[in-house]
Design an enzyme around this catalytic site. Structure first.
Site, PDB file in Angstrom:
ATOM      1  N   ARG A  30      52.071  36.846  34.058  1.00 37.67           N
ATOM      2  CA  ARG A  30      51.782  38.284  34.006  1.00 37.67           C
ATOM      3  C   ARG A  30      50.704  38.626  35.027  1.00 37.67           C
ATOM      4  O   ARG A  30      50.007  37.753  35.549  1.00 37.67           O
ATOM      5  CB  ARG A  30      51.312  38.710  32.605  1.00 37.67           C
ATOM      6  CG  ARG A  30      50.068  37.989  32.138  1.00 37.67           C
ATOM      7  CD  ARG A  30      49.711  38.349  30.717  1.00 37.67           C
ATOM      8  NE  ARG A  30      49.428  39.764  30.557  1.00 37.67           N
ATOM      9  CZ  ARG A  30      49.066  40.338  29.423  1.00 37.67           C
ATOM     10  NH1 ARG A  30      48.942  39.605  28.332  1.00 37.67           N
ATOM     11  NH2 ARG A  30      48.812  41.629  29.356  1.00 37.67           N
ATOM     12  N   ASP A  39      48.215  25.185  27.873  1.00 41.16           N
ATOM     13  CA  ASP A  39      46.945  25.845  27.575  1.00 41.16           C
ATOM     14  C   ASP A  39      45.896  25.184  28.469  1.00 41.16           C
ATOM     15  O   ASP A  39      45.587  23.999  28.314  1.00 41.16           O
ATOM     16  CB  ASP A  39      46.595  25.646  26.098  1.00 41.16           C
ATOM     17  CG  ASP A  39      45.295  26.329  25.693  1.00 41.16           C
ATOM     18  OD1 ASP A  39      44.513  26.717  26.594  1.00 41.16           O
ATOM     19  OD2 ASP A  39      45.051  26.465  24.479  1.00 41.16           O
ATOM     20  N   ASN A  86      44.109  30.747  38.075  1.00 39.75           N
ATOM     21  CA  ASN A  86      44.153  32.187  37.842  1.00 39.75           C
ATOM     22  C   ASN A  86      43.989  32.566  36.372  1.00 39.75           C
ATOM     23  O   ASN A  86      43.541  33.666  36.068  1.00 39.75           O
ATOM     24  CB  ASN A  86      45.492  32.736  38.355  1.00 39.75           C
ATOM     25  CG  ASN A  86      45.776  34.131  37.848  1.00 39.75           C
ATOM     26  OD1 ASN A  86      45.208  35.111  38.306  1.00 39.75           O
ATOM     27  ND2 ASN A  86      46.670  34.233  36.857  1.00 39.75           N
ATOM     28  N   TYR A 133      32.484  38.442  29.780  1.00 41.69           N
ATOM     29  CA  TYR A 133      33.432  38.242  30.878  1.00 41.69           C
ATOM     30  C   TYR A 133      32.699  38.077  32.207  1.00 41.69           C
ATOM     31  O   TYR A 133      32.972  37.142  32.967  1.00 41.69           O
ATOM     32  CB  TYR A 133      34.391  39.429  30.960  1.00 41.69           C
ATOM     33  CG  TYR A 133      35.313  39.375  32.155  1.00 41.69           C
ATOM     34  CD1 TYR A 133      36.482  38.611  32.125  1.00 41.69           C
ATOM     35  CD2 TYR A 133      35.026  40.081  33.319  1.00 41.69           C
ATOM     36  CE1 TYR A 133      37.327  38.545  33.211  1.00 41.69           C
ATOM     37  CE2 TYR A 133      35.864  40.024  34.424  1.00 41.69           C
ATOM     38  CZ  TYR A 133      37.017  39.255  34.362  1.00 41.69           C
ATOM     39  OH  TYR A 133      37.841  39.189  35.459  1.00 41.69           O
ATOM     40  N   THR A 176      45.885  46.039  36.370  1.00 38.91           N
ATOM     41  CA  THR A 176      46.533  45.219  35.347  1.00 38.91           C
ATOM     42  C   THR A 176      45.917  45.587  34.004  1.00 38.91           C
ATOM     43  O   THR A 176      44.955  46.357  33.929  1.00 38.91           O
ATOM     44  CB  THR A 176      46.296  43.710  35.604  1.00 38.91           C
ATOM     45  OG1 THR A 176      44.891  43.434  35.444  1.00 38.91           O
ATOM     46  CG2 THR A 176      46.742  43.304  37.005  1.00 38.91           C
ATOM     47  N   LEU A 191      44.069  43.766  32.306  1.00 44.36           N
ATOM     48  CA  LEU A 191      42.697  43.272  32.305  1.00 44.36           C
ATOM     49  C   LEU A 191      41.724  44.338  32.794  1.00 44.36           C
ATOM     50  O   LEU A 191      40.596  44.446  32.315  1.00 44.36           O
ATOM     51  CB  LEU A 191      42.598  42.029  33.203  1.00 44.36           C
ATOM     52  CG  LEU A 191      41.330  41.182  33.078  1.00 44.36           C
ATOM     53  CD1 LEU A 191      41.263  40.523  31.715  1.00 44.36           C
ATOM     54  CD2 LEU A 191      41.292  40.113  34.169  1.00 44.36           C
TER      55      LEU A 191
END
Length: 265
Positions: free
Chosen positions: A13, A56, A83, A150, A189, A191
């Site tokens: 994605r 994962d 990524n 983040y 996106t 995000l």
């Protein structure tokens, strides 16, 4: 540029999927991973010639399996793009649910650190290869309320990449095995746009329309430069300070609406 074997983590994605498509279009052989088997299978079916692996990246065993699957299928791994990542709710650090914060830190920093450790060891044995670590908001020291967790992980990614480049140089490996920064800038996106109220989004949308770009605009440019390579520790950046300054300077004359299609639908 063609003929290289490229692994993209988080390739089902957003920017990751865009990179998978772009690398294939440029003639590379692409292996990608995602955590959902169904999504991995769907993307592999959509993009013929790719190899999708359910993995994962917070698991060393899964990372080792991803490398082994790529080598078993194509003989080597020339480029590995880290990524995979996620963000959290736009809240003060102490208000973010514990499980959500832990997952962001473990994926964005822990998973990336493990991937570098696993992949660089294998590339050293192989005798060549390049790792590209995805930067994000906070990598350059910028700060914004609500993005503490983040942003801290992305700031750490920059340190990890720079320090690892020095380790490779000190070990005498940097002529054949390298690590690099990959900076996509603002890309439209989930995000980027998640967790805003409609009122908040109307305010930030003005900035996004000046500085952001769509996945299909950014990823072909990034992929081309990743395939071209660079010196150990180098950076490929789409949204430079100069480009951002020019966009602000011309914003009044260059109206863009990156969200027109989604609003219409």
């Amino acid at each position: 540029m063609s003929g290289k074997v490229v692994v993209v983590t988080g390739g089902t994605r957003g920017i990751g999927l865009g990179l998978v498509r772009s690398f294939v279009d440029l003639g590379a052989t692409v292996v990608f991973c995602g955590r959902s088997a169904a999504t991995v299978e769907a993307v592999a079916a959509e993009i013929p010639g790719t190899l999708g692996v359910t993995a994962d990246v917070t698991s060393r065993a899964d990372l080792e399996n991803l490398w082994d699957r790529a080598v078993a299928a194509f003989g080597q791994v020339d480029i590995w793009v880290n990524n995979a990542g996620r963000s959290h709710a736009r809240k003060p650090l102490w208000q973010i649910p514990a499980a959500e914060l832990d997952e962001v830190i473990d994926l964005n920093l822990g998973g990336l650190a493990r991937a570098n450790a696993v992949v660089l060891a294998r590339m050293a044995e192989q005798g060549h290869g390049a790792v590209w670590n995805m930067e994000g908001y906070g990598s350059d020291g910028m700060m914004q309320s609500g993005l503490t967790g983040y942003g801290a992980t992305k700031r750490a990614v920059t340190y990890l990449t720079d320090s690892t480049a020095k380790d490779l140089d000190a070990a005498g490996l940097a002529e054949k095995v390298t690590v690099h920064h990959l900076s996509p800038g603002m890309v439209v996106t989930d995000l980027l746009t998640h967790d805003y109220t409609p009122e908040e989004f109307e305010k930030v949308k003005k900035i996004f329309n000046i500085l952001a770009d769509k996945v299909e605009t950014v990823t072909p440019w990034l992929a081309q430069r990743v395939l071209a390579g660079g010196s150990n520790g180098s950076r490929v950046a789409w949204l430079t300070k100069g480009k951002a300054a020019r966009r602000f300077a011309t914003a009044a004359f260059n109206k863009r609406d990156l969200f027109a299609e989604s609003a219409a639908s």
